[in-house]
Design a protein around this motif. Structure first.
Motif, mmCIF file in Angstrom:
data_model
loop_
_atom_site.group_PDB
_atom_site.id
_atom_site.type_symbol
_atom_site.label_atom_id
_atom_site.label_comp_id
_atom_site.label_asym_id
_atom_site.label_seq_id
_atom_site.Cartn_x
_atom_site.Cartn_y
_atom_site.Cartn_z
ATOM 1 N N LYS A 116 0.844 -1.206 0.000
ATOM 2 C CA LYS A 116 0.000 0.000 0.000
ATOM 3 C C LYS A 116 0.878 1.254 0.000
ATOM 4 C CE LYS A 116 -3.857 -2.298 2.332
ATOM 5 N NZ LYS A 116 -4.676 -2.434 3.557
ATOM 6 N N THR A 165 0.548 -4.767 16.165
ATOM 7 C CA THR A 165 -0.867 -4.398 15.964
ATOM 8 C C THR A 165 -1.756 -5.253 16.863
ATOM 9 O OG1 THR A 165 -0.376 -3.866 13.667
ATOM 10 C CG2 THR A 165 -2.700 -4.167 14.241
ATOM 11 N N ALA A 214 -2.655 -12.659 9.066
ATOM 12 C CA ALA A 214 -1.385 -12.485 9.783
ATOM 13 C C ALA A 214 -1.607 -11.795 11.129
ATOM 14 C CB ALA A 214 -0.401 -11.700 8.924
ATOM 15 N N VAL A 215 -2.377 -10.705 11.145
ATOM 16 C CA VAL A 215 -2.654 -10.039 12.419
ATOM 17 C C VAL A 215 -3.546 -10.943 13.286
ATOM 18 C CG1 VAL A 215 -3.683 -8.018 13.526
ATOM 19 C CG2 VAL A 215 -2.414 -7.745 11.388
ATOM 20 N N SER A 228 -13.322 -18.127 7.105
ATOM 21 C CA SER A 228 -14.273 -18.255 5.997
ATOM 22 C C SER A 228 -14.275 -19.645 5.356
ATOM 23 C CB SER A 228 -13.933 -17.214 4.922
ATOM 24 O OG SER A 228 -12.635 -17.490 4.402
ATOM 25 N N LYS A 281 -9.081 -22.583 6.585
ATOM 26 C CA LYS A 281 -8.684 -21.486 7.472
ATOM 27 C C LYS A 281 -9.016 -21.820 8.929
ATOM 28 C CE LYS A 281 -8.312 -17.730 4.198
ATOM 29 N NZ LYS A 281 -8.659 -16.359 3.796
ATOM 30 N N TYR A 290 -17.676 -17.971 9.518
ATOM 31 C CA TYR A 290 -18.689 -16.919 9.378
ATOM 32 C C TYR A 290 -19.515 -17.056 8.118
ATOM 33 C CZ TYR A 290 -15.555 -14.125 6.296
ATOM 34 O OH TYR A 290 -14.755 -13.666 5.272
ATOM 35 N N ASN A 339 -12.374 -6.277 9.691
ATOM 36 C CA ASN A 339 -13.297 -5.848 8.646
ATOM 37 C C ASN A 339 -14.504 -5.122 9.243
ATOM 38 O OD1 ASN A 339 -14.839 -5.533 6.368
ATOM 39 N ND2 ASN A 339 -14.470 -7.606 5.600
ATOM 40 N N TYR A 348 -8.842 -2.118 12.975
ATOM 41 C CA TYR A 348 -7.497 -1.885 12.430
ATOM 42 C C TYR A 348 -7.387 -2.010 10.922
ATOM 43 C CZ TYR A 348 -6.741 -6.993 12.266
ATOM 44 O OH TYR A 348 -6.833 -8.331 12.000
ATOM 45 N N ASP A 396 -10.122 -2.602 4.407
ATOM 46 C CA ASP A 396 -10.114 -3.158 3.050
ATOM 47 C C ASP A 396 -11.496 -3.233 2.409
ATOM 48 O OD1 ASP A 396 -7.415 -3.397 3.057
ATOM 49 O OD2 ASP A 396 -7.395 -5.507 3.624
ATOM 50 N N VAL A 451 -7.093 1.806 15.377
ATOM 51 C CA VAL A 451 -5.696 1.419 15.608
ATOM 52 C C VAL A 451 -4.901 1.640 14.322
ATOM 53 C CG1 VAL A 451 -4.148 -0.544 16.020
ATOM 54 C CG2 VAL A 451 -6.282 -0.320 17.340
ATOM 55 N N VAL A 500 -0.808 1.181 13.782
ATOM 56 C CA VAL A 500 0.360 0.812 14.574
ATOM 57 C C VAL A 500 1.420 1.912 14.561
ATOM 58 C CG1 VAL A 500 1.541 -0.467 12.732
ATOM 59 C CG2 VAL A 500 1.875 -1.157 15.103
HETATM 60 N N1 LIG Z 1 -4.066 -0.470 11.414
HETATM 61 C C1 LIG Z 1 -2.886 -1.079 11.491
HETATM 62 O O1 LIG Z 1 -1.980 -0.667 12.208
HETATM 63 C C2 LIG Z 1 -2.690 -2.329 10.699
HETATM 64 C C3 LIG Z 1 -1.662 -3.202 11.012
HETATM 65 C C4 LIG Z 1 -1.560 -4.394 10.287
HETATM 66 C C5 LIG Z 1 -2.435 -4.661 9.252
HETATM 67 N N2 LIG Z 1 -3.388 -3.745 8.948
HETATM 68 C C6 LIG Z 1 -4.354 -4.014 7.886
HETATM 69 O O2 LIG Z 1 -5.116 -5.118 8.321
HETATM 70 C C7 LIG Z 1 -5.528 -5.880 7.202
HETATM 71 C C8 LIG Z 1 -5.149 -7.320 7.407
HETATM 72 O O3 LIG Z 1 -3.741 -7.458 7.469
HETATM 73 P P1 LIG Z 1 -3.096 -8.905 7.552
HETATM 74 O O4 LIG Z 1 -1.653 -8.766 7.355
HETATM 75 O O5 LIG Z 1 -3.609 -9.630 8.730
HETATM 76 O O6 LIG Z 1 -3.751 -9.527 6.219
HETATM 77 P P2 LIG Z 1 -4.131 -11.036 5.841
HETATM 78 O O7 LIG Z 1 -3.067 -11.960 6.324
HETATM 79 O O8 LIG Z 1 -4.467 -11.018 4.395
HETATM 80 O O9 LIG Z 1 -5.433 -11.319 6.692
HETATM 81 C C9 LIG Z 1 -6.673 -10.717 6.488
HETATM 82 C C10 LIG Z 1 -7.716 -11.724 6.990
HETATM 83 O O10 LIG Z 1 -8.973 -11.094 7.173
HETATM 84 C C11 LIG Z 1 -9.964 -12.050 6.864
HETATM 85 N N3 LIG Z 1 -11.263 -11.398 6.655
HETATM 86 C C12 LIG Z 1 -11.634 -10.602 5.634
HETATM 87 N N4 LIG Z 1 -12.939 -10.238 5.799
HETATM 88 C C13 LIG Z 1 -13.368 -10.807 6.946
HETATM 89 C C14 LIG Z 1 -14.598 -10.790 7.653
HETATM 90 N N5 LIG Z 1 -15.669 -10.111 7.193
HETATM 91 N N6 LIG Z 1 -14.678 -11.452 8.815
HETATM 92 C C15 LIG Z 1 -13.624 -12.139 9.287
HETATM 93 N N7 LIG Z 1 -12.424 -12.209 8.661
HETATM 94 C C16 LIG Z 1 -12.302 -11.533 7.499
HETATM 95 C C17 LIG Z 1 -9.383 -12.734 5.624
HETATM 96 O O11 LIG Z 1 -9.889 -14.004 5.369
HETATM 97 P P3 LIG Z 1 -11.289 -14.264 4.573
HETATM 98 O O12 LIG Z 1 -11.439 -13.146 3.566
HETATM 99 O O13 LIG Z 1 -11.120 -15.597 3.979
HETATM 100 O O14 LIG Z 1 -12.297 -14.212 5.658
HETATM 101 C C18 LIG Z 1 -7.921 -12.877 6.034
HETATM 102 O O15 LIG Z 1 -7.697 -14.079 6.728
HETATM 103 C C19 LIG Z 1 -4.901 -5.205 5.985
HETATM 104 O O16 LIG Z 1 -5.819 -4.298 5.447
HETATM 105 C C20 LIG Z 1 -3.745 -4.422 6.576
HETATM 106 O O17 LIG Z 1 -3.374 -3.326 5.798
HETATM 107 C C21 LIG Z 1 -3.543 -2.595 9.648
#
Ligand SMILES: NC(=O)c1ccc[n+]([C@@H]2O[C@H](COP(=O)([O-])OP(=O)(O)OC[C@H]3O[C@@H](n4cnc5c(N)ncnc54)[C@H](OP(=O)(O)O)[C@@H]3O)[C@@H](O)[C@H]2O)c1
Length: 337
Positions: A45, A129, A162-163, A183, A187, A202, A226, A247, A250, A272, A274
């Protein structure tokens, strides 16, 4: 040294493998010879938005390696120590997709002898995070450690992310009861491997009903990936004085929260990011995450619900693309490869 850089924002194609001088650590900084660079959504990003200086931006915030030089004012005893690095590229040009990075000394954290560099490179963004999400509530302490969440129930939305994986691992280490959503059955296996006590699909199940069965008075903390989609569910399963940590954006930037129902709960909905979290919370997060690592409570790999996908340095663009396309698990770059 070999480094990946970009000089203009754009898609993965703007990433170039270049040869550039090894950076010198300034006052208060350390130089780290990197082994692995961790890739997170923030890295691709940022790449699409950043305006790098003329020398280019090395991408990627997280990494792990060995301290090989220190700047003025830093104890030289650190040279030779294995470390994990956080936020290397935040408002600095020296990300971790390179053979060397320089960071302020506090951003290179002693990893000890046992944990792998792969594990070290997986920590920064996701674990810090997750720590913030788990500690910002009114009914939970601001530190994590064994027993700190005893008697508390945490809902991790998206436990195969990952988070999400980091939140499950840290919450289990702190002795919370952990419920998570996923989902798919694949997973679900990953989230269970991470240590979740209860996994709810879910797509197949009624999340509110399932969570209420497990936690009749509701959950104390929700780590929400989300909010645009899940806010109504969160509001229905949150306990009195509970906290929702938002946090990610998307699936949309707007959230609808039922004001009266959440007012009655004295609920806390907290955003949040980070990078900009309060200094003290960040410092506690770094300490606690490291304590969890040294305690052997943090794992990576398929058996920990976090399959590793490793790319050589020259394929950093492919690694970015994999994260952008939602790779399940942890994407790493082998900086020596
Ligand atoms: N604010 C911060 O400081 C911060 C820090 C780290 C990451 N982030 C953001 O957080 C997001 C995730 O990061 P990540 O590294 O963890 O990504 P990731 O590894 O791709 O994990 C995202 C997870 O969210 C799940 N998800 C999506 N929609 C969902 C829903 N409605 N209910 C439950 N689970 C759902 C996805 O699986 P399914 O779609 O299969 O459900 C996937 O497992 C990204 O947008 C990233 O930019 C923000």
């Amino acid at each position: 040294m070999r480094a990946i850089t970009y000089t203009q924002p754009g898609g993965p194609e703007v990433l170039e493998l270049v040869d550039r001088p090894v950076p010198e650590p300034g006052p208060g900084e350390v130089r780290v010879r990197l082994a692995f660079s961790g890739v997170n959504p923030t890295d691709w990003k940022s790449r699409t938005r950043a305006r790098p200086g003329p020398d280019g931006q090395v991408p990627n915030q997280d990494g792990a390696g060995t301290v090989d030089a220190v700047g003025q004012g830093v104890d030289p005893v650190l040279v030779g120590e294995r470390v994990w690095v956080w936020e290397a590229a935040w408002q600095r040009p020296h990300g971790t997709a390179a053979e060397y990075t320089v960071v302020p000394a506090r951003q290179a954290v002693l990893l000890g002898a046992a944990p792998s560099f792969e594990l070290g490179a997986a920590l920064g963004i996701p674990f810090l995070t997750a720590h913030r999400c788990l500690t910002l509530g009114e009914t939970v302490p601001d530190r994590l450690g064994p027993g700190s969440l005893t008697g508390r129930t945490v809902l991790v939305q998206g436990g195969a992310g990952a988070v999400g994986n980091a939140a499950i691992q840290l919450a289990r280490w702190a002795d919370a009861t952990v419920i998570t959503t996923v989902s798919s059955p694949q997973k679900a296996q990953l989230a269970a491997a991470a240590g979740a006590d209860h996994v709810v699909d879910y797509r197949q199940q009624d999340v509110v009903a399932e969570v209420r069965k497990i936690a009749p008075r509701g959950v104390d903390v929700i780590a929400e990936v989300n909010p645009a989609v899940n806010a109504a569910v969160d509001a229905q399963v949150l306990a009195q004085h509970g906290a929702v940590a938002l946090y990610a954006d998307d699936a949309g930037d707007e959230v609808t929260i039922p004001v009266r129902a959440q007012m009655v709960q004295n609920a806390r909905w907290q955003f949040v990011l980070v990078y900009t979290e309060p200094e003290r919370a960040k410092a506690l997060g770094v300490e606690d995450v490291n304590a969890a690592v040294l305690d052997g409570a943090v794992r990576v790999g398929g058996e920990a619900g976090l399959p590793l996908h490793v790319y050589p340095l020259a394929e950093t663009a492919v690694a970015h693309q994999a994260v952008q396309e939602g790779a399940v698990g942890k994407v790493l770059v082998d900086v020596t490869g």
